[in-house]
Scaffold this motif. Structure first.
Motif, mmCIF file in Angstrom:
data_model
loop_
_atom_site.group_PDB
_atom_site.id
_atom_site.type_symbol
_atom_site.label_atom_id
_atom_site.label_comp_id
_atom_site.label_asym_id
_atom_site.label_seq_id
_atom_site.Cartn_x
_atom_site.Cartn_y
_atom_site.Cartn_z
ATOM 1 N N LEU A 13 -30.199 65.815 -11.237
ATOM 2 C CA LEU A 13 -30.683 65.753 -9.867
ATOM 3 C C LEU A 13 -30.488 67.128 -9.247
ATOM 4 O O LEU A 13 -29.377 67.670 -9.275
ATOM 5 N N ALA A 14 -31.548 67.716 -8.720
ATOM 6 C CA ALA A 14 -31.482 69.048 -8.117
ATOM 7 C C ALA A 14 -31.818 68.926 -6.640
ATOM 8 O O ALA A 14 -32.855 68.362 -6.273
ATOM 9 N N ARG A 15 -30.949 69.474 -5.783
ATOM 10 C CA ARG A 15 -31.170 69.411 -4.344
ATOM 11 C C ARG A 15 -30.812 70.740 -3.698
ATOM 12 O O ARG A 15 -29.786 71.336 -4.019
ATOM 13 N N GLU A 16 -31.667 71.153 -2.771
ATOM 14 C CA GLU A 16 -31.369 72.342 -1.970
ATOM 15 C C GLU A 16 -30.516 71.911 -0.789
ATOM 16 O O GLU A 16 -30.791 70.889 -0.158
ATOM 17 N N VAL A 17 -29.500 72.710 -0.519
ATOM 18 C CA VAL A 17 -28.619 72.449 0.614
ATOM 19 C C VAL A 17 -28.378 73.782 1.322
ATOM 20 O O VAL A 17 -27.728 74.669 0.757
ATOM 21 N N MET A 21 -28.305 75.590 -3.924
ATOM 22 C CA MET A 21 -28.754 74.457 -4.728
ATOM 23 C C MET A 21 -27.578 73.814 -5.450
ATOM 24 O O MET A 21 -26.681 74.505 -5.926
ATOM 25 N N LEU A 23 -26.923 71.159 -8.606
ATOM 26 C CA LEU A 23 -27.483 70.462 -9.760
ATOM 27 C C LEU A 23 -26.434 69.456 -10.228
ATOM 28 O O LEU A 23 -25.299 69.826 -10.521
ATOM 29 N N TYR A 31 -21.334 68.677 -11.757
ATOM 30 C CA TYR A 31 -22.295 69.387 -10.927
ATOM 31 C C TYR A 31 -22.117 70.887 -11.060
ATOM 32 O O TYR A 31 -21.090 71.378 -11.509
#
Length: 91
Positions: A13-17, A21, A23, A31
């Protein structure tokens, strides 16, 4: 025209914060965090062919292609080794 150079495996799961980022490997429950530059590199590589990503990154960061390529390869190798990225095209 070719597709993206890399992709995230289904288990990642990859998310920008806030421009960075995260992962998350859902299978191993581990992570990996990327700073803004690393996030930009990975986003471009998962959306564009490698050559296009390198050219765009060189313009944005005003860095010589050989320097950027060396940094990019180190990051990609780390993510491939960790199972957080997979190659979608040969180089």
């Amino acid at each position: 025209m070719s597709g993206p150079a890399f992709a995230f495996p289904e288990s990642v799961l990859a998310r920008e914060v806030s421009g960075e980022m995260v992962l998350l490997d859902l299978q191993r429950e581990e992570y990996y965090g990327l700073d803004r530059v690393g996030a930009d590199m990975v986003i471009r590589l998962t959306q564009q062919p490698r050559d296009q990503a390198v050219a765009a990154l060189c313009q944005v960061y005003e860095v010589a292609p050989d320097v950027l390529t060396a940094d990019l390869e180190r990051l990609v190798d780390q993510l491939l080794d960790a199972g957080l990225l997979v190659r979608t095209q040969t180089q």
